[in-house]
Design a protein around this motif. Structure first.
Motif, PDB file in Angstrom:
ATOM      1  N   UNK A  46      35.844  43.488  44.392  1.00  0.00           N
ATOM      2  CA  UNK A  46      37.134  44.161  44.221  1.00  0.00           C
ATOM      3  C   UNK A  46      38.016  43.425  43.227  1.00  0.00           C
ATOM      4  N   UNK A  47      38.069  42.116  43.296  1.00  0.00           N
ATOM      5  CA  UNK A  47      38.899  41.344  42.361  1.00  0.00           C
ATOM      6  C   UNK A  47      38.407  41.470  40.923  1.00  0.00           C
ATOM      7  N   UNK A  48      37.088  41.423  40.749  1.00  0.00           N
ATOM      8  CA  UNK A  48      36.548  41.571  39.389  1.00  0.00           C
ATOM      9  C   UNK A  48      36.861  42.959  38.837  1.00  0.00           C
ATOM     10  N   UNK A  49      36.761  43.999  39.667  1.00  0.00           N
ATOM     11  CA  UNK A  49      37.087  45.356  39.218  1.00  0.00           C
ATOM     12  C   UNK A  49      38.560  45.472  38.853  1.00  0.00           C
ATOM     13  N   UNK A  50      39.433  44.846  39.646  1.00  0.00           N
ATOM     14  CA  UNK A  50      40.860  44.890  39.330  1.00  0.00           C
ATOM     15  C   UNK A  50      41.161  44.172  38.018  1.00  0.00           C
ATOM     16  N   UNK A  51      40.505  43.050  37.772  1.00  0.00           N
ATOM     17  CA  UNK A  51      40.741  42.313  36.530  1.00  0.00           C
ATOM     18  C   UNK A  51      40.240  43.101  35.323  1.00  0.00           C
ATOM     19  N   UNK A  72      41.968  32.645  39.720  1.00  0.00           N
ATOM     20  CA  UNK A  72      41.980  33.169  38.348  1.00  0.00           C
ATOM     21  C   UNK A  72      42.518  34.596  38.326  1.00  0.00           C
ATOM     22  N   UNK A  73      42.104  35.415  39.306  1.00  0.00           N
ATOM     23  CA  UNK A  73      42.589  36.798  39.357  1.00  0.00           C
ATOM     24  C   UNK A  73      44.089  36.851  39.598  1.00  0.00           C
ATOM     25  N   UNK A  74      44.624  35.941  40.416  1.00  0.00           N
ATOM     26  CA  UNK A  74      46.064  35.910  40.653  1.00  0.00           C
ATOM     27  C   UNK A  74      46.838  35.536  39.397  1.00  0.00           C
ATOM     28  N   UNK A 131      33.801  29.070  45.910  1.00  0.00           N
ATOM     29  CA  UNK A 131      33.714  29.806  44.645  1.00  0.00           C
ATOM     30  C   UNK A 131      34.608  31.034  44.629  1.00  0.00           C
ATOM     31  N   UNK A 132      34.682  31.745  45.755  1.00  0.00           N
ATOM     32  CA  UNK A 132      35.573  32.897  45.818  1.00  0.00           C
ATOM     33  C   UNK A 132      37.037  32.461  45.753  1.00  0.00           C
ATOM     34  N   UNK A 133      37.337  31.289  46.273  1.00  0.00           N
ATOM     35  CA  UNK A 133      38.707  30.777  46.148  1.00  0.00           C
ATOM     36  C   UNK A 133      39.080  30.573  44.685  1.00  0.00           C
ATOM     37  N   UNK A 134      38.164  30.031  43.898  1.00  0.00           N
ATOM     38  CA  UNK A 134      38.427  29.855  42.471  1.00  0.00           C
ATOM     39  C   UNK A 134      38.574  31.204  41.762  1.00  0.00           C
ATOM     40  N   UNK A 135      37.723  32.169  42.149  1.00  0.00           N
ATOM     41  CA  UNK A 135      37.816  33.508  41.547  1.00  0.00           C
ATOM     42  C   UNK A 135      39.146  34.178  41.891  1.00  0.00           C
TER      43      UNK A 135
END
Length: 279
Positions: A132-137, A58-60, A51-55
Motif C-alpha cells: 500500500x505504501x509503495x502504491x501511494x508513493x 521514506x514514504x512519510x 525493513x518496513x519501518x524504514x520504508x
C-alpha cells in the motif's frame, strides 16, 4: 544548510539506523526461531519488521496529507511491535539458547498467545502495508506551488510593464522617396464623410441573487390596484399627457403594465366623451 551538511546528516542517520538494526537483529531472529521459523526464515525475519519501518519512514517524507498520516501510523505500529519483541527477548533468557521450547514466548498462556499472534502477523502485515505504501508513493503527485503556477500563466494575462520587462523597441519606418510624378490630391472637404458606428458595449448581466436588504418592502400590486391608483393620479391630466412613460414614472411600475394602464385610461376617456356627446 548547505549540501555538505545535509549529506553528512543523512550519512550519520544511515550509520545509526544500521547499528540499531544490527542490535535488534539478534532479538527478532531468536523470536522467529521460537515461533517455528527455520534458519533462513529467521535470518530474514528482522528485515520484515525493521525493513518496513524504514520504508514507512521514506514514504512519510514523500507523501502529504492523509497518506502521510497513514505512513506515520504504520511506522509507529511496527516500531511498537519491534520494541515489544525486543523487550520479550531481553526479559526471557531462555530465548538466547538453542533449547527454548517451540512456541513459548511467555509463561502465562494469554500473554504467550498474544505474543505469538503478534510475531506471526508481522510478516503478513508487511506485505499488505508495504504494498500500500509503495502504491501511494508511485501515485503521489506533488502539489504545484502558487509562484510556479503564476509564472507559467504570466504571459497570457499580464501586460509587458507588469512583467518587469522593458518594452521592445520597434524600428521606426523609413520614408521612401517616390520619384513618380505628383498626383493631384483631392481636398479633404470634398470627400464625403463616412459615419462610423460607435462601439456599443453590452451591459453586464447581474449574477447571483439580489440581497434581501436591496429588495423593495412594498408588496406587488395587482392590475386593479394599479388602475385605481392611475385614475386618481391622472384625473387632471389631459389626454395628450397619457403616455406610457409618464404613467410608468408616476406609478413606478414596469413599462408593460404602464402600457396596459394607458390603453385602459384612454378607452375610459373616449367612452366618457362619447357618452357626454350622446347625452
Amino acid at each position: 544548510m548547505n549540501r555538505t551538511a545535509k549529506c553528512s546528516l543523512v550519512l550519520a542517520l544511515v550509520v545509526v539506523v544500521s547499528m540499531a538494526f544490527r542490535v535488534s537483529w539478534n532479538a527478532l531472529r531468536d523470536v522467529a526461531k521460537t515461533i517455528g521459523a527455520d534458519d533462513a526464515a529467521a535470518n530474514l525475519y528482522p528485515f520484515v519488521v525493521d525493513g518496513l519501518m524504514a520504508l514507512a519512514l521514506v514514504a512519510a517524507l514523500v507523501l502529504t496529507g492523509d497518506a502521510r498520516r497513514f505512513a506515520l501510523r504504520v511506522l509507529a505500529a511496527y516500531t511498537l511491535a519491534s520494541l515489544v519483541l525486543n523487550y520479550v527477548h531481553g526479559l526471557v533468557p531462555a530465548l538466547h539458547s538453542e533449547t527454548v521450547d517451540w512456541g513459548r514466548l511467555a509463561d502465562w498462556d494469554p500473554a504467550n498467545w498474544a505474543l505469538v499472534l503478534l510475531a506471526t502477523s508481522l510478516p503478513v502485515g508487511s506485505i499488505y502495508f508495504g504494498s500500500d505504501l509503495v502504491a501511494k508513493v508511485l501515485h503521489h503527485r506533488p502539489p504545484i506551488e502558487p509562484d510556479k503556477q503564476e509564472s507559467t500563466h504570466t504571459p497570457a494575462y499580464r501586460s509587458t510593464p507588469e512583467q518587469d520587462e522593458p518594452p521592445a523597441e520597434q524600428p521606426e519606418p523609413q520614408e521612401e522617396v517616390d520619384s513618380s510624378p505628383a498626383v493631384p490630391v483631392e481636398s479633404i472637404e470634398a470627400r464625403p464623410q463616412l459615419a462610423v458606428a460607435a462601439e456599443v458595449t453590452r451591459p453586464r448581466r447581474a449574477t447571483g441573487r439580489v440581497p434581501a436588504a436591496a429588495r423593495s418592502t412594498r408588496p406587488p400590486r395587482t392590475e386593479v390596484e394599479l388602475l385605481a391608483e392611475a385614475r386618481s393620479l391622472t384625473e387632471s391630466w389631459p389626454i395628450e399627457k397619457l403616455t406610457g412613460e409618464g404613467i410608468r414614472k408616476a406609478l413606478r411600475t414596469s413599462p408593460a403594465k404602464a402600457r396596459i394602464v394607458r390603453e385602459t385610461l384612454k378607452a375610459e376617456r373616449e367612452r366618457d366623451a362619447a357618452a357626454a356627446v350622446a347625452g
